[in-house]
Design an enzyme around this catalytic site. Structure first.
Site, short mmCIF file in Angstrom:
data_model
loop_
_atom_site.label_atom_id
_atom_site.label_comp_id
_atom_site.label_asym_id
_atom_site.label_seq_id
_atom_site.Cartn_x
_atom_site.Cartn_y
_atom_site.Cartn_z
N CYS A 289 -45.13 -39.51 -47.19
CA CYS A 289 -45.34 -38.95 -45.85
C CYS A 289 -46.21 -37.71 -46.01
O CYS A 289 -45.92 -36.66 -45.46
CB CYS A 289 -44.03 -38.67 -45.13
SG CYS A 289 -42.88 -37.66 -46.06
N GLY B 43 -32.19 -43.75 -45.56
CA GLY B 43 -31.98 -45.19 -45.36
C GLY B 43 -32.70 -45.78 -44.16
O GLY B 43 -32.43 -46.93 -43.79
N CYS C 107 -36.28 -44.92 -53.46
CA CYS C 107 -36.00 -43.54 -53.03
C CYS C 107 -35.55 -43.69 -51.58
O CYS C 107 -36.31 -43.45 -50.67
CB CYS C 107 -37.26 -42.68 -53.13
SG CYS C 107 -37.97 -42.62 -54.78
N ASP D 29 -32.22 -41.92 -61.05
CA ASP D 29 -33.59 -41.41 -61.06
C ASP D 29 -34.55 -42.61 -61.10
O ASP D 29 -34.51 -43.39 -62.06
CB ASP D 29 -33.75 -40.52 -62.31
CG ASP D 29 -35.17 -40.04 -62.52
OD1 ASP D 29 -36.03 -40.28 -61.64
OD2 ASP D 29 -35.43 -39.41 -63.56
#
Ligand SMILES: C[S@@+](CC[C@H](N)C(=O)[O-])C[C@H]1O[C@@H](n2cnc3c(N)ncnc32)[C@H](O)[C@@H]1O
Length: 431
Positions: free
Chosen positions: A373, A258, A254, A302
């Site tokens: 996060c 970047g 994911c 996905d």
């Protein structure tokens, strides 16, 4: 000032009706081509500030209004102006006068004549009665901490010792932290080059430097050459934890925009696949890697499915999964008001699906670093505990967070502080 107030009011109104701040703000800014860069900067500060303190502002507004306001634009303008009166250094009477003028500048349908009088009366009443109102306003935790009650209750339950500090850290202005590519320049040499450019900064971590004041990236020495990247210090732990060795097949599942892909690639020459389900966000990965002069195979797909996968197993997988983002609210102040309690379970379900699927793509002996996060345990430790129950071939490895500079943590959970955001890490090995 009124243009900044207007832009912020339209933005706040959009966020409170459910839109993302990062989408709304540029859209609203574009509707005001006459605004100067300073006014745009002012509007950004007001939008963030008003949403950061929305719980408190809303409580004041309730005390000051006789009945609920139906015009959302006027309400949002009041929210912005109250933020200024409570937290901004602007002159109080200028704030009030400009807000009253801003009412007449609202786009069609034109507000009714009473609106100017109401804005004027509410703001002047606040200036007159603020001290008397404090006790009433502070009678709810939502107003004291400026978070939804369900969020406060969750943190109280899950972090009985740290919840107040965590809520307060989430209401601070985020620091701007840099990651130095120490293959290109040592951290000390980069600190010296900042001194030479009169940029105040200090070392936070092995590759991390925190600036005393945020600044445009283009003004950072060596930014275009890829010597530094902007990345929260907590996020900088991911790449070293992944423990990559030259030549490994690595998946960043994911990856967009970047930040971590670039960091991992700075650590070793790798066969890196960078996957994200969002094609537009993947463009940002490309431009970030170009700046760093690094390459990866970019794929749209996905992470919870395998139609994009060629069947070859990976030695390392970084799974920085979609989450509530509850650990980075000081950067994304809208999150507090956009998330609902039910979203936590929904994200946890999506994460479980992604994690189980990626596990099948990991080679024996390989390692998968699960990252969020978020500070909610449903997405973090409980997610990993459930995963370990389902997968007998998985072992949870120790992270050694205690040995990291300036990191505050509870087990594998980074507790947000002024130096880093609230990340969760779990390093899983397949045997
Ligand atoms: C937390 S962000 C990743 C941040 C990134 N690792 C970095 O350090 O810059 C999560 C990313 O997951 C992507 N995403 C969401 N659902 C996904 C899915 N099912 N498969 C792959 N990517 C997904 C989002 O588009 C988003 O870019």
């Amino acid at each position: 000032m009124y243009i900044s107030q207007l832009i912020a009011a339209y933005t706040v109104s959009q966020v409170l009706s459910g839109r993302n701040l990062t989408v709304s703000l540029p859209e609203v800014q574009a509707r005001f081509p006459q605004a100067t860069p300073q006014q745009r900067g002012g509007a950004t500060d007001l939008s963030y500030g008003a949403l950061r303190h929305y719980g408190e502002i809303e409580a004041y507004l309730r005390c000051l209004l006789d009945k609920p306001l139906t015009d959302e634009r006027i309400r949002a303008l009041l929210i912005v102006a109250i933020y200024q009166l409570l937290h901004d250094e602007a002159d109080d009477f200028t704030v009030v006068n400009q807000a009253v003028y801003a009412v007449s500048q609202l786009k069609k349908p034109s507000p009714k004549a009473w609106a100017k009088g109401l804005v004027n009366a509410v703001l002047r009443n606040l200036l007159r009665k603020q001290e008397q109102l404090v006790t009433q306003v502070q009678s709810t935790e939502v107003a004291v901490y400026s978070y939804p009650q369900w969020w406060i209750d969750t943190l109280k339950r899950q972090y009985p010792k740290d919840w107040q500090a965590m809520l307060s850290a989430g209401n601070q202005h985020p620091p701007m932290t840099l990651r130095v590519n120490t293959n290109k320049m040592s951290l000390q040499a980069y600190l010296q080059s900042l001194v030479a450019h009169q940029i105040e900064a200090h070392q936070t971590g092995v590759q991390a430097i925190t600036l005393v004041r945020p600044m445009p990236v283009q003004k950072l020495p060596g930014f275009n050459e890829g010597i530094v990247s902007v990345q929260d210090y907590g996020a900088q732990l991911a790449a070293p934890l992944l423990d990559v060795q030259p030549g490994m097949r690595v998946l960043d599942a994911c990856c967009a925009p970047g930040g971590k892909t670039g960091h991992v690639l700075e650590l070793a020459q790798l066969d890196m696949t960078a996957l994200d389900s969002d094609e537009q966000r993947l463009q940002r990965v490309k431009s970030n890697l170009d700046r760093l002069q690094l390459t990866a195979t970019l794929k749209v797909g996905d992470a919870g499915a395998s139609d994009w996968h060629d069947g070859q197993l990976f030695d390392r997988i970084l799974a920085d999964v979609p989450c509530t983002a509850s650990g980075i609210v000081r950067r994304h102040v809208d999150i507090k008001w956009l998330r609902r309690k039910a979203d936590v379970e929904a994200f946890a379900g999506q994460q479980a699906r992604i994690l189980s699927n990626l596990w099948k793509m990991l080679a024996k002996g390989g390692k998968l670093l699960y990252v969020t996060c978020s500070v909610f345990q449903e997405e973090n430790q409980r997610q990993v505990d459930a995963f370990l129950q389902r997968h007998a071939d998985a072992t949870l490895l120790p992270l050694g967070l205690g040995g990291q500079m300036n990191i505050t943590h509870m087990n594998d959970q980074l507790i947000p502080t002024d130096l880093h955001d609230g990340f969760f890490y779990a390093l899983l090995q397949k045997h």
